[in-house]
Design an enzyme around this catalytic site. Structure first.
Site, PDB file in Angstrom:
ATOM      1  N   SER A   1      -2.339  -4.018  -6.567  1.00 12.10           N
ATOM      2  CA  SER A   1      -1.549  -5.245  -6.705  1.00 12.10           C
ATOM      3  C   SER A   1      -1.993  -5.929  -5.960  1.00 12.10           C
ATOM      4  CB  SER A   1       0.125  -5.294  -7.350  1.00 12.10           C
ATOM      5  OG  SER A   1       0.418  -4.655  -8.109  1.00 12.10           O
TER       6      SER A   1
ATOM      7  N   GLY B   1       0.805  -1.010   0.056  1.00 17.49           N
ATOM      8  CA  GLY B   1       0.495  -0.022  -0.144  1.00 17.49           C
ATOM      9  C   GLY B   1       0.941   1.297   0.082  1.00 17.49           C
ATOM     10  N   TYR B   2       1.127   0.985  -1.226  1.00 17.22           N
ATOM     11  CA  TYR B   2       2.226   2.820  -1.330  1.00 17.22           C
ATOM     12  C   TYR B   2       2.070   3.883  -1.985  1.00 17.22           C
ATOM     13  CZ  TYR B   2       6.893   1.186   0.036  1.00 17.22           C
ATOM     14  OH  TYR B   2       7.933   0.680   0.576  1.00 17.22           O
TER      15      TYR B   2
ATOM     16  N   GLU C   1      12.387  -3.679  -4.222  1.00 21.67           N
ATOM     17  CA  GLU C   1      11.326  -4.195  -5.712  1.00 21.67           C
ATOM     18  C   GLU C   1      11.535  -3.890  -6.398  1.00 21.67           C
ATOM     19  OE1 GLU C   1       7.753  -0.919  -4.709  1.00 21.67           O
ATOM     20  OE2 GLU C   1       6.864  -2.289  -6.331  1.00 21.67           O
TER      21      GLU C   1
HETATM   22  C1  LIG Z   1       0.245  -2.708 -13.095  1.00 20.07           C
HETATM   23  C2  LIG Z   1       0.973  -1.653 -11.454  1.00 20.07           C
HETATM   24  C3  LIG Z   1       0.911  -2.187 -10.282  1.00 20.07           C
HETATM   25  C4  LIG Z   1       1.577  -1.503  -9.290  1.00 20.07           C
HETATM   26  N1  LIG Z   1       1.452  -2.067  -7.752  1.00 20.07           N
HETATM   27  C5  LIG Z   1       1.460  -1.248  -6.800  1.00 20.07           C
HETATM   28  C6  LIG Z   1       1.296  -1.503  -6.260  1.00 20.07           C
HETATM   29  O1  LIG Z   1       0.843  -3.067  -5.612  1.00 20.07           O
HETATM   30  N2  LIG Z   1       1.150  -1.073  -5.011  1.00 20.07           N
HETATM   31  C7  LIG Z   1       1.055   0.590  -4.938  1.00 20.07           C
HETATM   32  O2  LIG Z   1       1.690   0.564  -3.706  1.00 20.07           O
HETATM   33  N3  LIG Z   1       1.564   0.935  -6.672  1.00 20.07           N
HETATM   34  C8  LIG Z   1       1.732   0.181  -7.616  1.00 20.07           C
HETATM   35  N4  LIG Z   1       2.094   0.695  -8.967  1.00 20.07           N
HETATM   36  C9  LIG Z   1       1.902   2.531  -9.148  1.00 20.07           C
HETATM   37  C10 LIG Z   1       2.846   3.117  -9.473  1.00 20.07           C
HETATM   38  O3  LIG Z   1       4.530   2.445  -8.178  1.00 20.07           O
HETATM   39  C11 LIG Z   1       2.386   4.289  -9.555  1.00 20.07           C
HETATM   40  O4  LIG Z   1       1.826   4.037 -10.480  1.00 20.07           O
HETATM   41  C12 LIG Z   1       4.318   4.337  -9.961  1.00 20.07           C
HETATM   42  O5  LIG Z   1       4.478   5.449  -9.478  1.00 20.07           O
HETATM   43  C13 LIG Z   1       3.715   5.893 -11.031  1.00 20.07           C
HETATM   44  O6  LIG Z   1       2.940   7.543 -10.538  1.00 20.07           O
HETATM   45  P1  LIG Z   1       1.503   7.558 -10.972  1.00 20.07           P
HETATM   46  O7  LIG Z   1       1.054   6.463 -12.177  1.00 20.07           O
HETATM   47  O8  LIG Z   1       0.689   8.361 -10.325  1.00 20.07           O
HETATM   48  O9  LIG Z   1       1.903   7.855 -12.520  1.00 20.07           O
HETATM   49  P2  LIG Z   1       2.452   9.948 -12.126  1.00 20.07           P
HETATM   50  O10 LIG Z   1       3.033   9.986 -10.895  1.00 20.07           O
HETATM   51  O11 LIG Z   1       1.677  10.880 -11.985  1.00 20.07           O
HETATM   52  O12 LIG Z   1       3.236   9.981 -13.697  1.00 20.07           O
HETATM   53  C14 LIG Z   1       3.041  10.048 -14.855  1.00 20.07           C
HETATM   54  C15 LIG Z   1       4.509  10.488 -15.645  1.00 20.07           C
HETATM   55  O13 LIG Z   1       5.012  11.339 -15.658  1.00 20.07           O
HETATM   56  C16 LIG Z   1       6.228  11.457 -15.497  1.00 20.07           C
HETATM   57  N5  LIG Z   1       7.014  12.227 -14.252  1.00 20.07           N
HETATM   58  C17 LIG Z   1       7.054  12.098 -12.967  1.00 20.07           C
HETATM   59  N6  LIG Z   1       7.772  12.456 -11.502  1.00 20.07           N
HETATM   60  C18 LIG Z   1       8.675  12.939 -12.575  1.00 20.07           C
HETATM   61  C19 LIG Z   1       9.420  13.367 -12.762  1.00 20.07           C
HETATM   62  N7  LIG Z   1      10.264  13.863 -11.653  1.00 20.07           N
HETATM   63  N8  LIG Z   1      10.655  13.447 -13.616  1.00 20.07           N
HETATM   64  C20 LIG Z   1      10.144  12.956 -14.617  1.00 20.07           C
HETATM   65  N9  LIG Z   1       9.686  12.205 -15.098  1.00 20.07           N
HETATM   66  C21 LIG Z   1       8.662  12.321 -14.544  1.00 20.07           C
HETATM   67  C22 LIG Z   1       6.518   9.583 -15.410  1.00 20.07           C
HETATM   68  O14 LIG Z   1       7.457   8.957 -15.207  1.00 20.07           O
HETATM   69  C23 LIG Z   1       5.718   9.173 -15.791  1.00 20.07           C
HETATM   70  O15 LIG Z   1       5.989   9.104 -17.383  1.00 20.07           O
HETATM   71  C24 LIG Z   1       1.486  -0.053 -10.082  1.00 20.07           C
HETATM   72  C25 LIG Z   1       1.197   0.545 -11.199  1.00 20.07           C
HETATM   73  C26 LIG Z   1       1.180  -0.375 -12.039  1.00 20.07           C
HETATM   74  C27 LIG Z   1       0.750   0.567 -13.028  1.00 20.07           C
END
Ligand SMILES: Cc1cc2nc3c(=O)[nH]c(=O)nc-3n(C[C@H](O)[C@H](O)[C@H](O)COP(=O)(O)OP(=O)(O)OC[C@H]3O[C@@H](n4cnc5c(N)ncnc54)[C@H](O)[C@@H]3O)c2cc1C
Lengths: 374, 384
Positions: B166, B132-133, B248
């Site tokens: 997940s 839960g992150y 991870e």
């Molecule tokens: C299939 C799947 C499984 C997952 N499983 C888990 C889980 O079990 N538990 C959990 O807690 N989370 C989980 N996640 C969440 C995952 O960690 C986040 O989706 C991820 O960290 C990206 O955050 P966001 O989706 O909010 O994208 P955003 O942060 O909104 O990013 C959108 C775009 O902007 C870019 N971006 C953002 N900030 C910057 C920066 N500083 N510099 C350059 N580019 C940037 C990103 O690279 C991306 O391309 C999962 C995600 C997916 C898709």
């Protein structure tokens, strides 16, 4: 065997690093080039390599060498690459020594190599791409052989004391059998070496053998079974060239990272721009992967295991990573990267030559595909 | 202690005798993988057998201490076990966020009670964990999270929402980042462990482009969590979170490897491909094999304490980008055969679903862009 350098290997690295950086930095290469030096490297420096024992790094202890392995040879080559030091180390201390190891004629050449007096050249390629085909003919003549044909891309071929020549004693160019490896001394009659300066300012010769007569004892290994020795030579040469490429990439990348921190535009260091940061980080990743591939190949060779695939991976991967390193290097330096006065361009030139040596990325990727049956 | 040679011989013999034939085949789909848990599902009974046999020896977590359910193996022995498993093409006996993420964090930050309580169950696949992150407004900027845990004497009261969790709907417990101080950012985060069966926890699946929905929105409505379930120090959870993220990333980077069960891309290429695709596959294979050497080097360095702390970012970046290209090439090599979404012949669209799933590799666990930022700043020391 863990996949990192042992403490001893790390110590050797420190020694080699200091030694090469002090005695053969990029300015050494630039000076040789500017002087249009006809040898292409410094014989004095080669002597100094010998004083450190490095010329005999792969020579067995029983034969008076250090009896170390390809990991250690690679440690030295990486520093040679980083400093773009013109040196007969790869051809002589690595590839030729590997070929001569265990042969009857090793006693004729090892002492000179260990003493830093003998330089070897490798006459393997006949076309503009390394492809393994060998057409140069060796016909029986008296109690020896008569060699006829041409070779190219023979580094140090015009000044080498001994030239290892891959020749055909039977069959046709692509056959595995029927290849024989000869050691020819430089004073052989009917041998002409036409040295050409390459893009990186090194010298490689085109050789013409117009019926060169050699004794039967010039044969390394067995007649018609030369591929066995040649494959060992090539594995050592390819792995060594890969290590040198890692050094070239590392040198170029270090210059580039430093420049990113130094050079200011728009009032800030250009290294603070994310577009450049991401490309630099990508480059770092490619280089780390290439470095691991090289170490893997070296360790397998040293363990006496089948390293064919690992060697191809190393040569192909270092080709990819180093090309990226020098391209990004020149680009991120902007205009100054295009000047002769600045060193980064030298890295691009050296990388291209090494990439071509012993088979380029495509050649080795193709080898993998063929071996995997597709 | 046994010599490495005899350890290898015994390991090989044991694996040969105990790894069922069906567990030496490639995992074909997500359902085919073993996850364990309180209410486990198995596509094949051998999955349980294989997990239990390995779990009993502690070999699901070979290098954890035996006291916590591990195998107590040295780094060298662990490597030998891995090599021997790869040689026989043994499947991973247990897929688990407990093993690859929470376990290392528990070993480093847990109290003795916490270790004894949780680690053996992870090792034997009895409890399945979820992470839960992320929150709707805290993805890449993870420290912006808002889910709160308020002090209520002997317990916390947790309220808020997580996203992308997940397997939240199948998990038994969650490791969760919560805000315990609203006045600062990183310094106000704590790391909590709690049972998903607790009152006030609910989940809602999110359907992905691959047609799967192992991902959920997770809601907390006045969930009571005993204070004993705090991992590490109050308000210092960000340290635990970052440490765990390193693991991870290390785990996700493993996706870049072809897998111990042979490389399906090479198999596909053998069936015949045009010259341009053949060349692309061959060049991919160079990178893939080089990366597998890199993985070995990275793990060796990690075990010896020689790896740069930010190196998992490089591994994650490279491995996931590689895995995406592998599946891109697999789709190209498969042609129209691999486009069928549901048929028997296509094993219910295993290839296109896996291909689509890999697109998340460079997003989950921190995006590729974030990894590149980390490499640039922490390894190359480039200016901000
Ligand atoms: C299939 C799947 C499984 C997952 N499983 C888990 C889980 O079990 N538990 C959990 O807690 N989370 C989980 N996640 C969440 C995952 O960690 C986040 O989706 C991820 O960290 C990206 O955050 P966001 O989706 O909010 O994208 P955003 O942060 O909104 O990013 C959108 C775009 O902007 C870019 N971006 C953002 N900030 C910057 C920066 N500083 N510099 C350059 N580019 C940037 C990103 O690279 C991306 O391309 C999962 C995600 C997916 C898709």
């Amino acid at each position: 065997m863990p996949l990192y350098l042992t403490d001893e290997q790390q110590m050797l690295r420190d020694t080699a690093k200091d030694f090469v950086a002090e005695h053969a930095p990029v300015s050494h290469m630039r000076a040789l080039r500017d002087a249009n030096d006809a040898t292409g490297f410094s014989r004095d420096l080669w002597k100094q390599f010998a004083e450190l024992g490095l010329t005999g790094v792969l020579v067995p202890e029983a034969d008076g060498g250090l009896g170390l392995g390809h990991v250690e040879a690679g440690v030295v080559l990486e520093e040679i690459g980083r400093n773009l030091s013109p040196s007969p180390f790869l051809a002589t201390a690595v590839a030729a020594v590997e070929a001569l190891k265990g042969s009857a004629i090793r006693e004729q050449y090892f002492p000179g190599i260990i003493a830093g007096e003998t330089v070897a050249a490798l006459a393997i390629d006949e076309g503009r791409k390394h492809d393994g085909a060998i057409a140069l003919k060796a016909e029986r003549s008296g109690n020896g052989f008569r060699l006829t044909g041409a070779k190219q891309f023979v580094t140090h071929g015009h000044v080498a004391d001994v030239i290892l020549v891959a020749a055909r004693t039977a069959g046709s160019p692509d056959d595995d059998e029927g290849v024989t490896l000869f050691a020819i001394t430089k004073d052989a009659a009917d041998l002409t070496a036409d040295p050409q300066r390459l893009a990186d300012a090194s010298l490689a010769a085109r050789l013409e053998l117009n019926g060169v007569e050699v004794d039967a004892d010039a044969v390394i290994g067995d007649v018609d079974q030369g591929r066995i020795v040649l494959n060992r030579l090539l594995a050592a040469g390819r792995t060594g060239a890969s290590a040198e490429l890692v050094g070239v990439a590392g040198g170029a990348a270090d210059m580039t990272y430093a420049y990113l921190k130094d050079r200011k535009q728009f009032g800030v260091p250009i290294g603070s721009f994310q577009a450049l940061q991401h490309r630099a980080a990508h480059l770092y990743s490619e280089m780390e992967v290439a470095r691991a591939a090289v170490l893997k190949a070296q360790q397998l060779l040293d363990a006496g295991q089948d390293a064919t695939q690992a060697v191809s991976v190393a040569k192909a991967m270092t080709g990819l990573a180093t090309t990226l390193a020098v391209q990004e290097g020149v680009q991120m330096h902007g205009g100054i990267g295009m000047t002769d006065e600045y060193d980064i361009g030298f890295y691009m030139k050296r990388a291209r030559v090494l990439a071509e040596m012993f088979g380029d990325t495509n050649f080795h990727a193709d080898q993998l595909a063929v071996a995997a049956g597709y | 202690m046994m010599s490495d040679e005899s350890f290898r011989a015994e390991t090989r013999a044991w694996l040969e005798a105990n790894c069922p034939e069906s567990m030496r085949q490639p995992v074909r789909s997500d359902k085919d993988a073993t996850w364990g848990g309180r209410n486990p599902t198995y596509a094949h009974p051998d999955q349980k057998l294989w997990m239990d046999r390995m779990g009993a020896r502690g070999w699901t977590v070979p290098d954890w201490p035996a006291a916590y359910g591990g195998g107590g193996l040295t780094a060298a022995e662990t490597k030998i076990l891995r090599e021997e498993m790869a040689r026989l093409k043994c499947r991973n006996p247990l897929n688990s966020f407990g093993i690859s993420m929470l376990g290392p964090a528990l070993l480093k930050y847990g109290t003795e009670e916490q270790k004894l309580e949780h680690l053996p169950k992870i090792a034997r696949g009895e409890i399945r964990w979820c992470q839960g992150y992320s929150e709707p407004n805290a993805g890449s900027d993870l420290a912006g999270l808002q889910t709160s845990a308020d002090d209520a004497g002997d317990h916390f009261v947790v309220n808020g929402q997580k996203v992308w969790t997940s397997y939240a709907d199948e998990a038994d417990w969650i490791f969760c980042l919560v805000r315990t101080d609203k006045t600062t950012k990183q310094a106000g985060i704590s790391f909590l462990l709690f049972d998903m069966a607790s009152e006030g926890v609910s989940t809602k699946p999110i359907l992905l482009i691959s047609g799967y929905s192992p991902f959920c929105e997770t809601f907390f409505d006045n969930v009571k969590v005993p204070k004993a379930n705090l991992l590490g120090t109050l308000n210092k959870g960000w340290d635990v979170a970052k440490f765990l993220l390193g693991h991870e990333r290390e785990m996700i980077s493993g996706f870049g490897l072809g897998g111990s069960a042979g490389d399906p891309l090479i198999e596909a290429a053998r069936k015949g491909v045009d010259p341009l695709l053949r060349a692309q596959i061959a060049l991919f294979d160079v990178r893939s094999k080089a990366f597998s050497a890199m993985s070995e080097k990275f793990i060796d360095e990690l075990k010896a304490g020689k790896a740069h702390p930010a190196q998992p970012s490089m591994m994650k970046y490279y491995g996931t980008e590689l895995n995406k290209s592998r599946h891109e090439l697999l789709m190209a090599a498969g042609g129209s055969d691999e486009l069928e979404w549901e048929s028997e012949a296509s094993r219910h669209g295993a290839a296109p679903r896996a291909w689509l799933r890999t697109k998340a590799n460079s997003i989950e666990g921190g995006t590729s862009e974030i990894q590149l930022n980390i490499i640039a700043k922490r390894i190359l020391d480039l200016p901000s």
